[in-house]
Design a protein around this motif. Structure first.
Motif, PDB file in Angstrom:
ATOM      1  N   LEU A   3       0.864  -1.175   0.000  1.00 18.33           N
ATOM      2  CA  LEU A   3       0.000   0.000   0.000  1.00 18.33           C
ATOM      3  C   LEU A   3       0.905   1.230   0.000  1.00 18.33           C
ATOM      4  CD1 LEU A   3      -1.561  -2.410   1.489  1.00 18.33           C
ATOM      5  CD2 LEU A   3      -3.034  -0.630   2.387  1.00 18.33           C
ATOM      6  N   SER A   5       1.418   5.219  -0.511  1.00 16.93           N
ATOM      7  CA  SER A   5       0.581   6.416  -0.434  1.00 16.93           C
ATOM      8  C   SER A   5       1.424   7.675  -0.324  1.00 16.93           C
ATOM      9  CB  SER A   5      -0.391   6.328   0.745  1.00 16.93           C
ATOM     10  OG  SER A   5       0.291   6.400   1.981  1.00 16.93           O
ATOM     11  N   ARG A  47      -0.099   1.722  -9.098  1.00 16.99           N
ATOM     12  CA  ARG A  47      -1.138   2.627  -8.608  1.00 16.99           C
ATOM     13  C   ARG A  47      -0.944   2.857  -7.111  1.00 16.99           C
ATOM     14  NH1 ARG A  47      -6.212   0.898  -8.682  1.00 16.99           N
ATOM     15  NH2 ARG A  47      -5.561  -1.264  -8.823  1.00 16.99           N
ATOM     16  N   ALA A  48      -1.319   4.028  -6.643  1.00 16.45           N
ATOM     17  CA  ALA A  48      -1.121   4.402  -5.243  1.00 16.45           C
ATOM     18  C   ALA A  48      -2.355   5.129  -4.729  1.00 16.45           C
ATOM     19  CB  ALA A  48       0.116   5.285  -5.108  1.00 16.45           C
ATOM     20  N   THR A  49      -2.316   5.483  -3.447  1.00 18.11           N
ATOM     21  CA  THR A  49      -3.375   6.272  -2.824  1.00 18.11           C
ATOM     22  C   THR A  49      -2.816   7.631  -2.457  1.00 18.11           C
ATOM     23  OG1 THR A  49      -4.458   4.274  -1.970  1.00 18.11           O
ATOM     24  CG2 THR A  49      -5.026   6.378  -0.917  1.00 18.11           C
ATOM     25  N   HIS A  72      -5.345   6.349  -9.877  1.00 16.74           N
ATOM     26  CA  HIS A  72      -4.985   6.287  -8.465  1.00 16.74           C
ATOM     27  C   HIS A  72      -6.198   6.598  -7.588  1.00 16.74           C
ATOM     28  CE1 HIS A  72      -0.847   6.009  -9.769  1.00 16.74           C
ATOM     29  NE2 HIS A  72      -0.991   7.127 -10.473  1.00 16.74           N
ATOM     30  N   GLU A  73      -6.093   6.237  -6.320  1.00 20.61           N
ATOM     31  CA  GLU A  73      -7.167   6.538  -5.376  1.00 20.61           C
ATOM     32  C   GLU A  73      -6.928   7.893  -4.719  1.00 20.61           C
ATOM     33  OE1 GLU A  73      -9.271   4.902  -1.244  1.00 20.61           O
ATOM     34  OE2 GLU A  73      -7.559   3.806  -2.081  1.00 20.61           O
ATOM     35  N   THR A 249      -4.434  -0.204  -3.899  1.00 20.88           N
ATOM     36  CA  THR A 249      -4.860   1.007  -3.194  1.00 20.88           C
ATOM     37  C   THR A 249      -5.377   0.621  -1.810  1.00 20.88           C
ATOM     38  OG1 THR A 249      -7.144   0.904  -3.985  1.00 20.88           O
ATOM     39  CG2 THR A 249      -5.525   2.042  -5.387  1.00 20.88           C
ATOM     40  N   TYR A 250      -5.553   1.617  -0.962  1.00 20.93           N
ATOM     41  CA  TYR A 250      -6.055   1.349   0.385  1.00 20.93           C
ATOM     42  C   TYR A 250      -7.471   0.795   0.348  1.00 20.93           C
ATOM     43  CZ  TYR A 250      -2.178   3.541   2.953  1.00 20.93           C
ATOM     44  OH  TYR A 250      -0.957   3.832   3.509  1.00 20.93           O
TER      45      TYR A 250
END
Length: 266
Positions: A3, A5, A47-49, A72-73, A249-250
């Protein structure tokens, strides 16, 4: 699972050292750093948050739109990063959703300060990412709190990762200052031990913080900033990808965690 971020906020770090910079300058630094991060994530297929303050969302709409368009989130990170207020928990979610037409599922309190998880649940969030379960002198003492995800009410609390046993922090500042071979070793150990690795950075770390001495930022933060951190982020992602880690993502992690928990209950 990994995860990854980014606390996507105004560059207010100089304020902690008695330097007040114009909001336009502050936002220029944050937007520049975010664009650099997005370039790296795109090039590596990750992809990340992005935990975004409403101030950042207001001043950097083009960068916000790119975050969303790149898949991304977006999660909430309060409103004014320097002056968090209790009402910002609800307000940041409402404003981000209204401005960008998205559904915001998670929250992180500015500077990971104490937060009432009950308030998180009441505001309709699925998860909270405000806990760093380690000891940081002058910031917090959380050695007695859970170091892996735990459900509180209807909210999944997702702590930042620390090493097993002695809880060595492996957050952004560690990446600046540990020998990189040691940092990667700690990250790999933590990921393999826990089954997930939760790590966060800030956009301004990826800008050269040495370029303006008037900011009065300590060396431990300026060290390896800019291109140094860009290279380290790439190196960390590359190492984890070669180990077979999956970046999520989270919200994706929260859904997976809840599904597994429900199956175990049945």
């Amino acid at each position: 699972m990994v995860l990854l971020s980014f606390d996507t906020e105004e560059f207010d770090l100089p304020k902690e050292y008695g330097v007040d910079i114009p909001i336009e300058d502050s936002m220029a630094v944050s937007a520049e750093g975010t664009e650099l991060i997005l370039d790296i994530l795109h090039s590596m297929g990750v992809r990340a948050t992005f935990f975004c303050t409403t101030t950042f969302a207001k001043y950097a709409p083009q960068t916000m739109r790119r975050i969303i368009d790149d898949g991304h989130e977006v999660a909430a990170h309060g409103c004014d990063h320097s002056n968090p207020l209790p009402q910002d928990i609800a307000k940041s979610k409402i404003e981000l959703e209204r401005q960008y037409g998205i559904c915001v599922k998670g929250y992180r309190q500015p500077r990971m300060s104490a937060i009432d998880v009950t308030a998180i649940e009441e505001c309709g969030y699925s998860y909270d990412a405000s806990l760093h379960p380690t000891f940081i002198p002058g910031r917090y003492m959380h050695l007695d709190l859970p170091r892996t995800p735990i459900t509180t009410g209807k909210v999944l609390e997702i702590p930042a990762s620390v090493s097993p046993w002695i809880r060595i922090p492996v957050f952004w500042l560690a990446c600046h200052n540990y020998p990189f071979w040691l940092y990667k070793m700690l990250c790999k150990w933590t990921w393999k031990h826990d089954g997930q690795f939760v790590i966060y950075f800030h956009p301004w770390e990826f800008v050269d913080l040495n370029r303006d001495p008037a900011w009065k930022i300590p060396f431990i933060i300026r060290r390896n900033s800019g291109k140094g951190m860009q290279a380290r982020l790439k190196g960390l992602i590359d190492m984890l990808q070669h180990q077979g880690a999956k970046f999520v993502t989270y919200t994706e992690f929260t859904n997976i965690f809840n599904t597994r928990r429900n199956r175990a209950v049945v």
